[in-house]
Write an enzyme that holds these catalytic residues in place. Structure first.
Site, PDB file in Angstrom:
ATOM      1  N   PHE A  20       0.974  -0.695  -0.022  1.00 48.89           N
ATOM      2  CA  PHE A  20       0.099  -0.125  -0.010  1.00 48.89           C
ATOM      3  C   PHE A  20       0.718   0.944  -0.052  1.00 48.89           C
ATOM      4  CE2 PHE A  20      -1.935  -3.600   2.433  1.00 48.89           C
ATOM      5  CZ  PHE A  20      -2.881  -4.056   1.735  1.00 48.89           C
ATOM      6  N   CYS A  37      -5.076   3.278  10.148  1.00 54.48           N
ATOM      7  CA  CYS A  37      -5.351   4.670  10.563  1.00 54.48           C
ATOM      8  C   CYS A  37      -7.194   4.715  10.770  1.00 54.48           C
ATOM      9  CB  CYS A  37      -5.062   5.294   8.975  1.00 54.48           C
ATOM     10  SG  CYS A  37      -5.943   4.488   7.489  1.00 54.48           S
TER      11      CYS A  37
HETATM   12  N1  SAH Z   1       2.091   3.443   3.216  1.00 54.06           N
HETATM   13  C1  SAH Z   1       1.033   5.535   1.808  1.00 54.06           C
HETATM   14  C2  SAH Z   1      -0.262   5.678   2.577  1.00 54.06           C
HETATM   15  C3  SAH Z   1      -1.199   4.018   2.144  1.00 54.06           C
HETATM   16  S1  SAH Z   1      -2.619   4.271   1.827  1.00 54.06           S
HETATM   17  C4  SAH Z   1       1.847   6.785   2.503  1.00 54.06           C
HETATM   18  O1  SAH Z   1       2.745   6.710   4.008  1.00 54.06           O
HETATM   19  O2  SAH Z   1       1.405   7.790   2.111  1.00 54.06           O
HETATM   20  C5  SAH Z   1      -3.579   3.617   1.242  1.00 54.06           C
HETATM   21  C6  SAH Z   1      -2.890   3.228  -0.333  1.00 54.06           C
HETATM   22  O3  SAH Z   1      -3.355   1.674  -0.810  1.00 54.06           O
HETATM   23  C7  SAH Z   1      -3.693   4.022  -1.167  1.00 54.06           C
HETATM   24  O4  SAH Z   1      -2.246   4.140  -2.089  1.00 54.06           O
HETATM   25  C8  SAH Z   1      -4.459   2.870  -1.973  1.00 54.06           C
HETATM   26  O5  SAH Z   1      -4.555   3.122  -3.329  1.00 54.06           O
HETATM   27  C9  SAH Z   1      -3.863   1.362  -1.910  1.00 54.06           C
HETATM   28  N2  SAH Z   1      -4.752   0.232  -1.680  1.00 54.06           N
HETATM   29  C10 SAH Z   1      -6.104   0.149  -1.007  1.00 54.06           C
HETATM   30  N3  SAH Z   1      -6.412  -1.259  -1.338  1.00 54.06           N
HETATM   31  C11 SAH Z   1      -5.154  -1.446  -2.526  1.00 54.06           C
HETATM   32  C12 SAH Z   1      -5.119  -2.754  -1.806  1.00 54.06           C
HETATM   33  N4  SAH Z   1      -6.147  -4.135  -2.490  1.00 54.06           N
HETATM   34  N5  SAH Z   1      -4.177  -3.341  -3.201  1.00 54.06           N
HETATM   35  C13 SAH Z   1      -2.949  -2.347  -3.282  1.00 54.06           C
HETATM   36  N6  SAH Z   1      -3.420  -0.967  -3.280  1.00 54.06           N
HETATM   37  C14 SAH Z   1      -4.142  -0.899  -2.616  1.00 54.06           C
END
Ligand code: SAH
Length: 400
Positions: free
Chosen positions: A226, A343
């Site tokens: 993510f 979160c």
């Molecule tokens: N770690 C990042 C924030 C993550 S926010 C930072 O510090 O900036 C969550 C992210 O997860 C988003 O970018 C979204 O596109 C992604 N996301 C949501 N569901 C997902 C999934 N099932 N598989 C992969 N990515 C996902």
């Protein structure tokens, strides 16, 4: 000063307010003396007519009053300037070298309904209460005075505006902005789309955690799940990781993180996948009954979006958390580190840790907790206002 409409509370409802919580729900109100207009300033008193403070009234919201002060104050540009300067001083003390941070975090700064983020010389304002919305011009004037920013944007696509009877908004309020902004976090550059990106553009609440987690990265094979713009992954790469694999299902986010890796001179250590993390982890850990998964990472970061919107969705969310932890633990080498975040305000730290431990039990791994994390200090936690605390995280070392 003009006399204010008075909101009288029912017996027993004043304690939380005296303790510093700013919300007064409809059901806690005994009587309103002269009916205030929505968005108007009111004074709040307890059932014995003792003054408790002033705040914005809105009959359309379940939260009828959002208190601003325990004193009788005038709400003008000077008031906002003073409050914003006080909030800024907290950040300057807590994050002295940061150039991008959240300047005002609503309830955390006793400004319910107002968020202001600073991205270098750009400010992004999010307003989610009617009282604040009606005073947008005062807020913008105060911000101009304090920061002289290149531009002030408004992001109003927050669901909470609806609860206050507010329309979605968005756009440039002051100055000009074309294209993405290069934002520095801990000395790394992140290209950020402030007009269309997640939240107000970047996850500022992880700024201090990026650094903290990177200490586990030296020489490590790292997996950043993510990854969004690459916050954890790129900090790990800079801290001396052998290799970092970043995964996000958004192709745009992956493309941006690739550009960020290049802009910071870290591209040769990074690889990327625009995939669903659930599917990817499943595929990586799928084995025949007689086979074992071969652990190959030294550091895995899990920073998923909030899987819950409300209490009702918590059980599903917990299943999701358990699933990714189970699979991540299978891919972690003994002695490796799992840095994991939640979160969701609806899942507390104990519940979150229980899910992780249950995944550890199922994979027969023993964990040593080596760090606990919270949101960066520009998202201050006011313990008397539990809603101000939402981000929690842990680092666990795999003992065996
Ligand atoms: N770690 C990042 C924030 C993550 S926010 C930072 O510090 O900036 C969550 C992210 O997860 C988003 O970018 C979204 O596109 C992604 N996301 C949501 N569901 C997902 C999934 N099932 N598989 C992969 N990515 C996902």
């Amino acid at each position: 000063m003009d006399p204010l409409p008075t909101v009288l509370l029912k017996p027993g409802e004043a304690d939380r307010i005296v303790a510093g919580h700013p919300w007064i729900y409809r059901g806690e109100i005994f009587r309103v003396t002269t009916q205030p207009a929505d968005g108007e300033l009111v004074q709040v008193k307890d059932h014995r007519q003792r003054f408790l403070g002033v705040g914005f009234f809105n009959a359309r919201s379940k939260i009828n009053v959002r208190l601003l002060s325990s004193e009788r104050i005038e709400i003008n540009e000077k008031y906002f300037e003073g409050q914003i300067r006080a909030a800024l001083a907290v950040r300057q003390r807590q994050l002295p070298s940061a150039t991008s941070f959240r300047v005002v975090n609503a309830e955390s700064d006793f400004l319910s309904g107002l968020i202001v983020d600073k991205y270098e010389d750009i400010l992004v304002v999010q307003i989610s209460s009617l009282g604040m919305d009606k005073r947008k011009a005062l807020i913008v004037a105060a911000l101009q005075k304090i920061f002289s920013p290149r531009a002030i944007l408004e992001r109003g696509d927050v669901a909470s505006r609806k609860f206050e009877g507010l329309e979605g908004v968005g756009g440039i309020l002051v100055g000009e902005l074309n294209g993405p902004v290069s934002v520095e976090l801990n000395g790394l550059k992140f290209e950020t789309d402030l007009v269309g990106g997640h939240k107000t553009g970047l996850y500022l609440d992880q700024q201090t955690n990026y650094q903290a987690v990177a200490q586990f990265a030296k020489g490590a094979q790292v997996l950043d799940c993510f990854s969004f713009l690459g916050g954890f992954g790129l900090h790990a790469a800079r801290a001396g990781a052998a290799h970092v694999h970043l995964l996000d299902q958004s192709a745009e986010a992956v493309a941006a993180s690739q550009r960020n890796a290049a802009a910071n001179g870290l591209a040769d250590k990074c690889s990327f996948g625009a995939v669903n993390v659930f599917d990817w982890l499943k595929a990586q850990t799928a084995v025949q009954p007689h086979e074992k998964v071969i652990p190959r990472f030294d550091l895995i970061v899990l920073d998923p979006p909030s899987f819950t919107r409300n209490r009702a969705s918590v059980p599903d969310a917990l299943r999701g958390y358990k699933e990714i932890h189970l699979r991540a633990l299978k891919l972690l080498k003994a002695g490796g580190t799992l840095a994991t975040f939640c979160c969701s305000h609806h899942v507390d730290a104990t519940t979150f840790q229980d899910v992780i431990l249950s995944a550890a039990y199922d994979t027969r791994r023993i964990l040593r907790r080596v760090a606990t994390y919270s949101q960066s200090p520009d998202h201050p936690v006011i313990p008397m206002i539990p809603e101000t605390e939402y981000l929690k995280g842990f680092a666990f070392e795999v003992v065996r």
